[in-house]
Design an enzyme around this catalytic site. Structure first.
Site, mmCIF file in Angstrom:
data_model
loop_
_atom_site.group_PDB
_atom_site.id
_atom_site.type_symbol
_atom_site.label_atom_id
_atom_site.label_comp_id
_atom_site.label_asym_id
_atom_site.label_seq_id
_atom_site.Cartn_x
_atom_site.Cartn_y
_atom_site.Cartn_z
ATOM 1 C CB ALA A 275 -0.961 -0.107 0.927
ATOM 2 C CB ALA A 276 3.883 2.812 1.577
ATOM 3 C CB CYS A 400 4.407 1.560 -11.973
ATOM 4 S SG CYS A 400 5.811 1.227 -11.004
#
EC number: 2.1.1.176
Length: 465
Positions: A275-276, A400
């Site tokens: 999550a970070a 990504c």
């Protein structure tokens, strides 16, 4: 070259102030990046410590990112003028790159200023021998000019050098998307990144939020990538009242798509497994209703990153529906048990090659071996969270990067290993690439000018499906 240099003995004697000189600061930042630092973090820290005007901070930023984006091209131009490259100190090579970058890519910077300050930095940071070496290289470049990239005979080597992307990545792109698309991607990644923000629907309807952005001096166009995104055309969002109050957050347009694909419902229990710093966590949380039981559990390995998630949740005013925990996502099954979540997002650690526009150093720091190791981590995380998803629940896997081995191959391997999961078509607000032949969605950096991203969705079958 229009501007001739001073003679070797006529170099400037004025001292360069390390705190107020943008070129000096740029060299220091690039040194830190070469040692493994992140360009954005290193630059921001240095600009915070330095005493630069807004104009000089802009020049420093342009030099840092420009040198990283064009490093292999700059080294190609430097090569004829450095007889023993192994003996050149790393910071001296970086200094020379900054000079050549300014000469070739910054039309408004006077050549005389570039050379004078480069020579002075060489003298101030080094010794007389280094000053003479740097001066000699600059004079030689001034006399002979820059080698023509077209003289590189091998087409792939020419492509790699022209766009400053190491050969293994060029070869991997060609295998995945072919020659023409590879050239388009490479041509796009050294262009400036667009600035974008995401609106926070937890704090109001779109039309109620937009006037507050206008009042803060921001100008924008609606994102063609994300339904909650705005592309900023004027102004700086960070530090504005809308940002500080959580009405907006800075996020790339492509990075908003995994949560669009996840489509959390108001009462869902959601796991954000990697999550970070919390951009996607807060995007999920904004769609949840705590009064209906909606809640997101956000995981990260490191305590300081858990603190970042919590801080983002507070700023975005969704802390009441977020629990951030320090936990390796590969231990999710032991921690939460079977069928604990309605939806799960795995925005996995990856090689990051979709971010080359924003983090150009990634192309030099990562290797194919890193990518193969990351694939194993990605599959391990998916394997670990799979039991915690309820029947008929949705699992979204995103990265990504634009590498097949971390995207398509991972999705295919996961489904093969988990027959109780099926691939489902990724859907987005703007119906991106609806005619694609795959259920997953791949956004390349040249498609919309946003980051490269991969988004894949799975549904966990009922026993009788």
């Amino acid at each position: 070259m229009a501007t001739k240099l001073k003679s070797q003995s006529d170099h400037v004697s004025k001292q360069v102030n390390a705190e107020t000189n943008p070129r000096f600061v740029a060299v220091s930042v690039l040194e830190n990046v070469a040692k493994g630092g992140y360009s954005n973090l290193s630059l921001n820290a240095s600009l915070d410590d330095a005493q630069l005007s807004a104009v000089d901070a802009g020049l420093c930023t342009e030099i840092v990112y420009g040198v990283l984006q064009h490093q292999m091209t700059l080294d190609f131009w430097l090569k004829p003028f450095i007889k023993q490259p192994a003996k050149v100190k790393p910071w001296v090579l970086i200094l020379l790159r900054t000079a050549l970058f300014q000469m070739q890519y910054l039309d408004k910077v006077p050549t005389r200023a570039v050379f004078d300050e480069t020579i002075q930095i060489a003298k101030q940071r080094g010794h007389e021998g280094i000053r003479r070496f740097v001066t000699g290289v600059l004079h030689a470049v001034d006399r002979h000019g820059f080698a023509d990239l077209a003289t590189i005979k091998d087409p792939l080597t020419r492509l790699s050098t022209t766009y400053s992307v190491p050969m293994p990545w060029v070869q991997q792109m060609r295998k995945t998307v072919g020659d023409d698309k590879t050239k388009q991607i490479l041509a796009s990644i050294n262009q400036p990144a667009f600035q974008s923000v995401r609106l926070n629907p937890a704090l109001g309807e779109r039309q109620a939020l937009l006037p507050q952005l206008t009042a803060a001096g921001l100008k924008w166009t609606d994102s063609e990538v994300s339904g909650e995104g705005l592309r900023i055309n004027a102004g700086h969002p960070a530090g504005t009242p809308p940002f500080n109050e959580g009405l907006i957050t800075i996020q790339d347009e492509s990075a908003m798509l995994p949560v669009e694909a996840l489509a959390p419902q108001p009462g869902d229990a959601v796991l954000d497994a990697c999550a970070a710093p919390g951009g996607k966590t807060t995007q999920i949380a904004a769609r949840l209703n705590p009064s209906q039981g909606g809640h997101v559990t956000a995981l990260d390995l490191h305590a300081h990153k858990v603190a970042l998630i919590e801080a983002n949740a507070r700023r975005m005013q969704v802390a009441d529906r977020v629990t951030a925990e320090q936990l390796d996502a590969r231990k999710a099954a032991q921690q939460f048990g079977d069928e604990a979540f309605d939806r799960i997002l795995v925005d996995a650690p990856c090689s990051g090659l979709g971010l080359l526009r924003r983090k150009p150093e990634i192309r030099y720091a990562k290797t194919l071996a890193d990518s193969k190791q990351l694939q194993q981590i990605q599959l391990a995380i998916l394997d670990a969270v799979a039991p915690t998803l309820k029947k008929n629940g949705i699992l979204v896997y995103s990265t990504c990067t634009i590498l097949k081995q971390e995207n398509d191959d991972v999705a295919t391997a996961f489904v093969k290993a988990h027959p109780d999961f099926e691939l489902v078509p990724v859907k987005t607000v703007h119906h991106l690439k609806e005619n694609r032949s795959t259920p997953w969605l791949t956004i390349y950096p040249d498609d919309f000018g946003s980051d490269g991203f991969f988004v894949c969705a799975f549904r966990k079958r009922h026993d009788n499906d």
